[in-house]
Design a protein around this motif. Sequence first.
Motif, mmCIF file in Angstrom:
data_model
loop_
_atom_site.group_PDB
_atom_site.id
_atom_site.type_symbol
_atom_site.label_atom_id
_atom_site.label_comp_id
_atom_site.label_asym_id
_atom_site.label_seq_id
_atom_site.Cartn_x
_atom_site.Cartn_y
_atom_site.Cartn_z
ATOM 1 N N THR A 53 1.006 -1.211 0.166
ATOM 2 C CA THR A 53 -0.298 0.336 -0.253
ATOM 3 C C THR A 53 0.643 0.998 -0.053
ATOM 4 O OG1 THR A 53 -0.168 0.127 2.158
ATOM 5 C CG2 THR A 53 -2.465 -0.706 1.430
ATOM 6 N N ARG A 54 2.340 0.997 0.716
ATOM 7 C CA ARG A 54 2.653 2.614 0.527
ATOM 8 C C ARG A 54 3.599 2.976 -0.851
ATOM 9 N NH1 ARG A 54 6.719 2.696 5.886
ATOM 10 N NH2 ARG A 54 7.066 4.397 4.430
ATOM 11 N N MET A 55 3.543 1.293 -1.588
ATOM 12 C CA MET A 55 4.324 1.397 -2.675
ATOM 13 C C MET A 55 3.687 2.579 -3.505
ATOM 14 S SD MET A 55 5.305 -1.636 -5.469
ATOM 15 C CE MET A 55 4.114 -2.276 -6.229
ATOM 16 N N ALA A 56 2.730 2.596 -3.411
ATOM 17 C CA ALA A 56 1.627 4.247 -4.670
ATOM 18 C C ALA A 56 2.498 4.902 -3.954
ATOM 19 C CB ALA A 56 -0.507 3.800 -4.508
ATOM 20 N N GLY A 57 2.757 5.066 -3.159
ATOM 21 C CA GLY A 57 3.216 6.940 -3.144
ATOM 22 C C GLY A 57 3.977 7.354 -3.251
ATOM 23 N N VAL A 58 5.497 5.781 -4.179
ATOM 24 C CA VAL A 58 6.696 6.347 -4.192
ATOM 25 C C VAL A 58 6.916 6.688 -6.428
ATOM 26 C CG1 VAL A 58 8.268 4.708 -5.391
ATOM 27 C CG2 VAL A 58 7.238 4.325 -2.848
ATOM 28 N N LEU A 64 11.528 5.997 -3.344
ATOM 29 C CA LEU A 64 11.677 4.476 -3.598
ATOM 30 C C LEU A 64 12.686 3.801 -2.943
ATOM 31 C CD1 LEU A 64 11.857 1.752 -5.220
ATOM 32 C CD2 LEU A 64 13.026 2.505 -7.203
ATOM 33 N N LYS A 65 14.062 4.831 -2.743
ATOM 34 C CA LYS A 65 15.575 4.521 -1.524
ATOM 35 C C LYS A 65 14.909 4.588 -0.108
ATOM 36 C CE LYS A 65 19.404 5.998 -4.341
ATOM 37 N NZ LYS A 65 19.691 7.126 -4.725
ATOM 38 N N GLN A 66 14.001 5.896 -0.345
ATOM 39 C CA GLN A 66 13.584 5.316 1.224
ATOM 40 C C GLN A 66 12.480 3.957 1.601
ATOM 41 O OE1 GLN A 66 11.279 9.607 1.778
ATOM 42 N NE2 GLN A 66 13.201 10.626 0.972
ATOM 43 N N TRP A 67 11.545 3.855 0.556
ATOM 44 C CA TRP A 67 10.595 3.140 0.672
ATOM 45 C C TRP A 67 12.017 1.545 0.986
ATOM 46 C CZ3 TRP A 67 8.867 -0.703 -2.836
ATOM 47 C CH2 TRP A 67 7.702 -1.392 -2.936
ATOM 48 N N LEU A 68 12.564 2.060 0.129
ATOM 49 C CA LEU A 68 13.424 -0.114 -0.034
ATOM 50 C C LEU A 68 13.997 -0.135 1.408
ATOM 51 C CD1 LEU A 68 14.662 0.534 -3.817
ATOM 52 C CD2 LEU A 68 12.510 -1.128 -2.228
#
Lengths: 80, 1065
Positions: A53-58, A64-68
């Motif tokens: 669900t958080r990927m949609a905000g990337v 992307l790096k923050q999410w990874l």
Amino acid sequence: MTARLDLDSTIARYATAAFDDDTPVLDAGLESLSLLRLAVEVAADDDAEIDATRMAGVRTIGELKQWLATIGVHAEGSPA
Amino acid sequence: MTAVDITPPDLHDDEPAAVLEITESQRGLLVVDSMVSARQIYNQTMRFDLDPTRCAVPLDTDSVTRVLTALVTVQPALRQVFTLRPKVSARLLPVPGATDFPLRVHTAPVAEFDGVLAEIGAEIGRAPFDLATGPVYRWAAVLADDGRAASILLCAHHIVGDGLSMVPIMRDLSALLDGTLDPADTDALATLGASRAKGLMKELAAQHRAASADAITEKAAAWAERLRAVPPLVLYPRPNRPQQTDFTGDRVSCTVDGEFAEHFTAACKRAGVSPFVLFMGVYSAVLARHGGVDKVLIGSPFAARRTIASFDLCGFFVNTLPVTAEVDWTRTVDEHLAAVRTEIDFCRASVDVLFTRLVSLVQPERTNDRNPLFSAMLAMQNTTDNTGNAGTSPITEVHEPANGTAKFDLWLGATPTRHGWLLELEYDRALIPARVADGLLVSLRTALRRAVADGGLRLADLFDHASTAQSLRHDGRPATPVATTITEWFEQTAERHPDRVAVSDPDGELTYRELADRSARLATGLAERGVGPGDVVGLRLDGLHDVVATILAILRRGAAYLPLEAGLPVERLAGMVARAGCGLTVGDPVDGVSVPVVPVADLGSDTETAPSQARPDAGVYVLFTSGSTGNPKGVLMGMRSLLNLAAWQQGALDHDTDTRFLQFAPAGFDVSFQEIVPVLLGGGTVVSRRPADRRDMPAVLRRVADTAVTHLFLPVGALRTFVQCVARQRVHLPALRYLCVSGEQLLADAEIRAFFVRHPRCELVNLYGPTEAQAVTTHRLHGDDPVWPAHVPVGTALPGVATYVVDQTGHLAPYGVAGELFIGGIAPADGYINDPERTAAAFLPDRFGGDGVMYRTGDQVVRDEHDVLTYLGRGDTQVKIRGHRVELGELETVANAVPGVLASVAVVRGDAQARELVLFVVAEPDANLDTDGVRAVCARRLPTHMLPTRIFGLDAVPLSATGKTDRKALTALADRLVAEQLATPAPTAQVDDLTAELCALWAEVLSVPAVDPDTPVMRYGGHSLMIVQVLAEVQQRYQVTVQVIDFLRSPTVATLATLIRGTGQ
């Protein structure tokens, strides 16, 4: 945690165009499926979880790096 | 070592538990599996094409069995079987031994390899799986006999594998084939299988944890609220559209390749969207066009895997969610794509909201076995990278062959290929015929090309017109007038058959010679009174001889006739005369209307016959129809259009000297023209309905039988009563050849069909056409036709008539797409007389290639794959009350003008013959609602069929979310109030047995609990056709004939009882 430099080179293997942190992920040739694959690759261990669900905000490579990075550090049973 | 020696891992020790708690998505599929007749719809086939030179193992039966057994060992999800009790769950079957292993190996000669492969690919998915006993997968291998080509096919039920599962399966298969993973190393395989099974358990646990998080409840509720506002998407809407299908499917496809593929990629970049968003954006526009909606839900699978380890697993971990796409035709492509991207992002961010949860919150009506939320699907088949497999993998290409089913009404699959994309549309054949599917594909291809080429294009401009050939197609019957005016044609006919009977009335017969002489003399009389070309002459006549002769006389003067019927209120007649500029009326005086009147007897002139002034561009008649602003509109119909109709009728309805057409319709109905003029041009006889009253069907039937009528034209609403009368009285009508109907939607039931079965030489002709264009289409039915559609189509156009079906995008609609009907070609009237403004609004320049005008009907229709038009309804508030056109606005305007009325809203309720108008009135703040006053004013100004049967007070007019009058709510309120009114028991006065019986009979016909003997039956929704039904029943029961006219003077049960007694004595 995967080092920032490592992340860039990992991302580069999935990207189809040059990028920096401000490049939109789509412009780098990355779409949701490649983002998932990237996540699998950088994950800390097999039991780590991806919160899709958080990927949609990337939107950008920087995001992307923050999410990874969050996936890289999360341990078993603690959903992001 | 052979495959048989492979030891399955010990489930109890190494695999963590025997019971798997399945996901909600899996539960959903279990439900579908138990509901649908075609359980194989969720069979999924993957075909792996191999390069034998890259395989480390030999490609023979033993070796392939070993490889695939190993794969099943390391992908435990494939081995799931399911149970509903004691709790819904799955368990893992052991790996089967070689003899039980579900694999069929086919060896084919090289030349036949592709054919065999295609055949196996189609066949492997056909048989359903038993989810309870398993296995729920089966394999096939197709091997070329020279060893140079091989393919492996896996068919598994969707419940054990999603799109993403293809990647780990491919990876494992690849590893087993190239030797990375040794298919003979049973220990290693068992260990891997056990650890994967653990991973499967963990993923299932993670899924459950995520789905039960509290935060989701709120998100799901808000989402469900939005979903409820989306109209259902119905592709190829039609009255008899199946509710359930056997899910038989077919596919049509196109490709995005070469330069187009490059432009596609560039367009994604331009719009800042992924291919998924671009496809979704274009697909949503296509669906909105073809479904006639401005908002669509498109299902799409969203990856919902959570644990990292799950990415090595085959399993069903997707959540199929509805993407909402609003389609605003004035928006640009890129604006639309941005909006669609936002919606897709919303779905991604909400992937933890389960589909089943949404369904339970939305609570859609579930009347069939279709998907409850969406009828269309978009699936991106891009989980495996088909474009970059040319490296070293033994698997060169992956395909997903269809199995002849369709899970959805329409499914779009987008698969990346080496050259770009393959787009496949899979459609349910019972819902979407091939021709309609082709239209969908054309729209998709055109819209995609244009969206890629120009992001600034308006969405409506993504599409093209369907072929104009469809709009110009006609019934193929000739329509060649033999003269340029009705007068000239009639004179020729009269000269040919001077002694034949032109008009037959109980008072006597009129030969063609007599009729020609009479009309010429009347025309001379009109000329003496100054009537000439372009004038409008009122008709206020009763006898058929006078009517026919006067019509011909008026036409001979190049003037148009205006019927002024006796039953109309004076105010309305005065308005008609004034609007039409009518300077003279022939016949009886019209009280209260100031127009010179000449009795027909005074009109005849003995002077030398004035020459004909008839001309091809003259008007023929002026007929008034309901107008929404409160003023009726006078349609001026011209010569060319009516000559075309008359000429068509000669062949299409076999007009000749033997024709005997009953003149049934009132003169104010355009049908009366068809009953009179074309018959006289063909040398036939117009037969008066007299002495029968129009509302007295048994009498009409007697007249039809006695006078050997060959042609009869009834309003749709009277057809059923007519055939019932025929059946009840056991009459046979051997002379009758054509029974025409028009006026409203024809619903053909068994009784109607039975009439035509018993009268095989008689044809049912359903005609359609607004007053503004007269009859323009027909559909015919015979007693021996194998299929009688309940909702009879309006059919195919007359020659010379263009039927343009215009869809929401403003384009000519493809087959199966609903749209508004515009009538062009020769048919449209000259316009509304002396009303250029309303003429300009309804008669538009023909922009579809014709050189004249086209009339905008407001009728929604759909053209089927056989070029037949079906009427679907109205886009506005025009309604039909027993064949009469009523603009609700006209009634409201009249009611609003009553002192003390602040606002009023009319609604229509009830079906078919029980249809009635209900008026809601809001009184001004200080005024008391005077329903009787409103009723009286309406009765003074409106014809009977436009009067409300009931009037209710209202505090305020309810408005819909968009601020419009909420007629739907008011219709529901009317239903409730009427039900309450009818349920109120009638006063229990002492009544005699006959009255009690009659009350019961009326109550039954009216479908109400009780009827008060002194209340007019109209108050209960009764109308003339019901009266005819009851009187027929009365005749049967009491052997007493009560005349409709007598009953109508005071239409109560008490009156009826008196009439029965009176006649009986």
